[in-house]
Every structure is written in structure tokens, then in C-alpha cells.
Design a protein around this motif. Structure first.
Motif, PDB file in Angstrom:
ATOM      1  N   ASP A 147      23.763 -27.587  25.503  1.00  0.00           N
ATOM      2  CA  ASP A 147      23.278 -26.670  24.477  1.00  0.00           C
ATOM      3  C   ASP A 147      24.044 -25.351  24.521  1.00  0.00           C
ATOM      4  N   VAL A 148      24.295 -24.813  23.356  1.00  0.00           N
ATOM      5  CA  VAL A 148      24.838 -23.466  23.204  1.00  0.00           C
ATOM      6  C   VAL A 148      23.772 -22.632  22.490  1.00  0.00           C
ATOM      7  N   GLU A 149      23.277 -21.603  23.186  1.00  0.00           N
ATOM      8  CA  GLU A 149      22.210 -20.765  22.619  1.00  0.00           C
ATOM      9  C   GLU A 149      22.761 -19.404  22.229  1.00  0.00           C
ATOM     10  N   LEU A 150      22.496 -19.015  20.993  1.00  0.00           N
ATOM     11  CA  LEU A 150      22.879 -17.698  20.484  1.00  0.00           C
ATOM     12  C   LEU A 150      21.631 -16.858  20.314  1.00  0.00           C
ATOM     13  N   SER A 151      21.709 -15.585  20.670  1.00  0.00           N
ATOM     14  CA  SER A 151      20.586 -14.676  20.476  1.00  0.00           C
ATOM     15  C   SER A 151      21.097 -13.365  19.887  1.00  0.00           C
ATOM     16  N   ALA A 152      20.427 -12.889  18.852  1.00  0.00           N
ATOM     17  CA  ALA A 152      20.807 -11.637  18.202  1.00  0.00           C
ATOM     18  C   ALA A 152      20.235 -10.468  19.000  1.00  0.00           C
ATOM     19  N   GLN A 153      21.112  -9.688  19.650  1.00  0.00           N
ATOM     20  CA  GLN A 153      20.674  -8.586  20.488  1.00  0.00           C
ATOM     21  C   GLN A 153      20.766  -7.234  19.782  1.00  0.00           C
ATOM     22  N   ALA A 154      21.473  -7.175  18.657  1.00  0.00           N
ATOM     23  CA  ALA A 154      21.582  -5.923  17.912  1.00  0.00           C
ATOM     24  C   ALA A 154      20.242  -5.598  17.260  1.00  0.00           C
ATOM     25  N   VAL A 155      19.843  -4.324  17.287  1.00  0.00           N
ATOM     26  CA  VAL A 155      18.541  -3.926  16.756  1.00  0.00           C
ATOM     27  C   VAL A 155      18.446  -4.179  15.260  1.00  0.00           C
ATOM     28  N   SER A 156      19.580  -4.203  14.582  1.00  0.00           N
ATOM     29  CA  SER A 156      19.583  -4.439  13.133  1.00  0.00           C
ATOM     30  C   SER A 156      19.895  -5.889  12.791  1.00  0.00           C
ATOM     31  N   GLY A 195      16.475 -10.363  17.874  1.00  0.00           N
ATOM     32  CA  GLY A 195      15.656 -11.198  18.749  1.00  0.00           C
ATOM     33  C   GLY A 195      15.645 -12.668  18.393  1.00  0.00           C
ATOM     34  N   GLN A 196      16.198 -13.025  17.245  1.00  0.00           N
ATOM     35  CA  GLN A 196      16.198 -14.421  16.820  1.00  0.00           C
ATOM     36  C   GLN A 196      17.199 -15.232  17.631  1.00  0.00           C
ATOM     37  N   LYS A 197      16.880 -16.516  17.841  1.00  0.00           N
ATOM     38  CA  LYS A 197      17.754 -17.396  18.614  1.00  0.00           C
ATOM     39  C   LYS A 197      18.099 -18.640  17.798  1.00  0.00           C
ATOM     40  N   ARG A 198      19.301 -19.157  18.050  1.00  0.00           N
ATOM     41  CA  ARG A 198      19.753 -20.408  17.450  1.00  0.00           C
ATOM     42  C   ARG A 198      20.364 -21.263  18.547  1.00  0.00           C
ATOM     43  N   VAL A 199      20.138 -22.568  18.471  1.00  0.00           N
ATOM     44  CA  VAL A 199      20.666 -23.492  19.476  1.00  0.00           C
ATOM     45  C   VAL A 199      21.514 -24.548  18.781  1.00  0.00           C
ATOM     46  N   ILE A 200      22.685 -24.782  19.338  1.00  0.00           N
ATOM     47  CA  ILE A 200      23.560 -25.859  18.876  1.00  0.00           C
ATOM     48  C   ILE A 200      23.681 -26.865  20.020  1.00  0.00           C
ATOM     49  N   ARG A 201      23.369 -28.115  19.742  1.00  0.00           N
ATOM     50  CA  ARG A 201      23.443 -29.170  20.763  1.00  0.00           C
ATOM     51  C   ARG A 201      24.696 -30.008  20.507  1.00  0.00           C
ATOM     52  N   LEU A 202      25.562 -30.040  21.503  1.00  0.00           N
ATOM     53  CA  LEU A 202      26.822 -30.774  21.373  1.00  0.00           C
ATOM     54  C   LEU A 202      26.847 -31.980  22.303  1.00  0.00           C
ATOM     55  N   THR A 203      27.513 -33.021  21.842  1.00  0.00           N
ATOM     56  CA  THR A 203      27.686 -34.240  22.645  1.00  0.00           C
ATOM     57  C   THR A 203      29.154 -34.644  22.615  1.00  0.00           C
ATOM     58  N   GLY A 204      29.662 -35.029  23.774  1.00  0.00           N
ATOM     59  CA  GLY A 204      31.051 -35.470  23.857  1.00  0.00           C
ATOM     60  C   GLY A 204      31.319 -36.134  25.178  1.00  0.00           C
ATOM     61  N   LYS A 205      32.595 -36.468  25.429  1.00  0.00           N
ATOM     62  CA  LYS A 205      32.993 -37.123  26.659  1.00  0.00           C
ATOM     63  C   LYS A 205      34.133 -36.364  27.328  1.00  0.00           C
ATOM     64  N   PHE A 206      34.129 -36.389  28.656  1.00  0.00           N
ATOM     65  CA  PHE A 206      35.214 -35.818  29.447  1.00  0.00           C
ATOM     66  C   PHE A 206      36.151 -36.923  29.924  1.00  0.00           C
TER      67      PHE A 206
END
Length: 206
Positions: A147-156, A195-206
Motif C-alpha cells: 500500500d501507498v498512503e497519501l495524507s494531506a498535511q497542509a492546513v489548506s 487531514g484527508q488520506k488516500r491509499v493506492i494498493r499495488l500488486t506486482g512481482k520481483f
């Protein structure tokens, strides 16, 4: 604050003009949260006995479009205060260089002169937080989901956010939720409230 100085002298009717007699300074906070509006005052003082004519102020800062403000004339001995507002983006604890150029003509001269000043402002927080949650162990050939989680930390909040991933060597992208846009490594996140968060779930192979 560093100030650029030119060593040039003009004489007109007994009045001597020197670029060194122009004072340019930037007053503002030394640190700010990323994505928050920054207010500064640019002060320009003409210590010469000749008027500065056709004065313009050019403001430059990282990831921003340079702006030009028409100031007009600055009389001998006069100080003008030029308020500036801008928003800085960058990594947490990074120093952002802000520069201003004062373009002008000295009275009686057709030459264009430039006075420079700059200051640095540290971003105490990044406007967007980023966290990647990976499995503790991965074997070659295994399919892995993270998972890649993004969170908006700017007050605006943040606007028109675009996420672009750089995959490690040997990683082969399989799928993601939500799906990327146009490629396998770019997502158009759009606007996020503070304060809003978004999650991107990625799948792949190494």
C-alpha cells in the motif's frame, strides 16, 4: 539575506547616482508549513539623489511561476513596501530559495539596472505525507501487494495532486487499485482536504 551590488556611478547635474545606494531586503518568517500561504514584505529604499524610474519587482521561488509587479517610480530618500504572498511546496525540512530582482532606470539614463536580494525559508512539514507499507520478506518470483498512503498535511489541503511511482529494479507491475492513468506508474489524485488520506494498493512481482 544576500544582496547583489553593482559598482557603477552616474552623474547628472551635480547629482551622483550609485546602485550601491539602493537597499533591497526581504522580511518574513524563516520557516513555514508546506502548502501554507507565506506572507513577506520586500522593502526597497533609494538613498540616491536621483529618482528610480520604471521600477519593476520580479519574484522567483521553487515550483512557482515568476511574477512581475510594476512599482512605478521611487523618489530620492523614499522607501516602498511591497507585500508578497506565495505558497511553497517541497520535502520536509528542505530550504526553499526565494529571490527578488528590482529592475529600474536611473533618472536621466536609458540603461536598465537590476538589484537582487534573496532569502531561504525552511519547510517545517511537507504538504503531503507519503508512507509505503511493504511485506517484511519477499522472495524472487513472488507476487507482492503493498500500500501507498497519501495524507494531506497542509492546513489548506492540496490541489491537483499527481503521484508518480519509481519502481525498484526487477519489479514488474501487475495491477493497482485505483488503476493508474495512462501508464503503470502515475495516478491523478486530484484535490485533498486537510487531514484527508488516500491509499493506492499495488500488486506486482520481483
Amino acid at each position: 539575506i544576500a544582496v547583489g551590488i553593482s559598482a557603477l556611478y552616474l552623474s547628472r547635474g551635480g547629482n551622483v547616482f550609485s546602485p550601491e545606494q539602493i537597499e533591497l531586503s526581504i522580511n518574513g518568517p524563516v520557516s513555514i508549513e508546506g502548502g501554507k500561504e507565506l506572507s513577506m514584505q520586500v522593502l526597497a529604499t533609494n538613498h540616491n539623489s536621483l529618482t528610480l524610474q520604471n521600477v519593476s519587482l520580479i519574484l522567483r521561488y521553487p515550483n512557482g511561476t515568476p511574477t512581475r509587479e510594476l512599482v512605478g517610480d521611487i523618489l530620492p530618500g523614499a522607501t516602498v513596501s511591497l507585500p508578497q504572498r506565495l505558497v511553497l511546496f517541497g520535502e520536509e525540512n528542505s530550504d526553499q530559495l526565494i529571490t527578488v530582482d528590482l529592475e529600474y532606470r536611473a533618472e536621466g539614463s536609458s540603461a536598465v539596472f537590476v538589484k537582487k536580494a534573496n532569502t531561504r525559508v525552511r519547510l517545517s512539514t511537507a504538504p503531503v505525507g507519503l508512507a509505503v507499507r511493504l511485506p517484511t520478506e519477499v522472495s524472487p518470483g513472488d507476487e507482492v501487494t503493498f500500500d501507498v498512503e497519501l495524507s494531506a498535511q497542509a492546513v489548506s489541503g492540496v490541489s491537483n495532486l499527481l503521484l508518480e511511482a519509481t519502481y525498484p529494479q526487477g519489479f514488474s507491475f501487475t495491477k493497482a487499485d485505483p488503476e493508474p492513468v495512462g501508464t503503470d506508474h502515475r495516478w491523478l489524485i486530484g484535490d485533498m482536504l486537510a487531514g484527508q488520506k488516500r491509499v493506492i494498493r499495488l500488486t506486482g512481482k520481483f
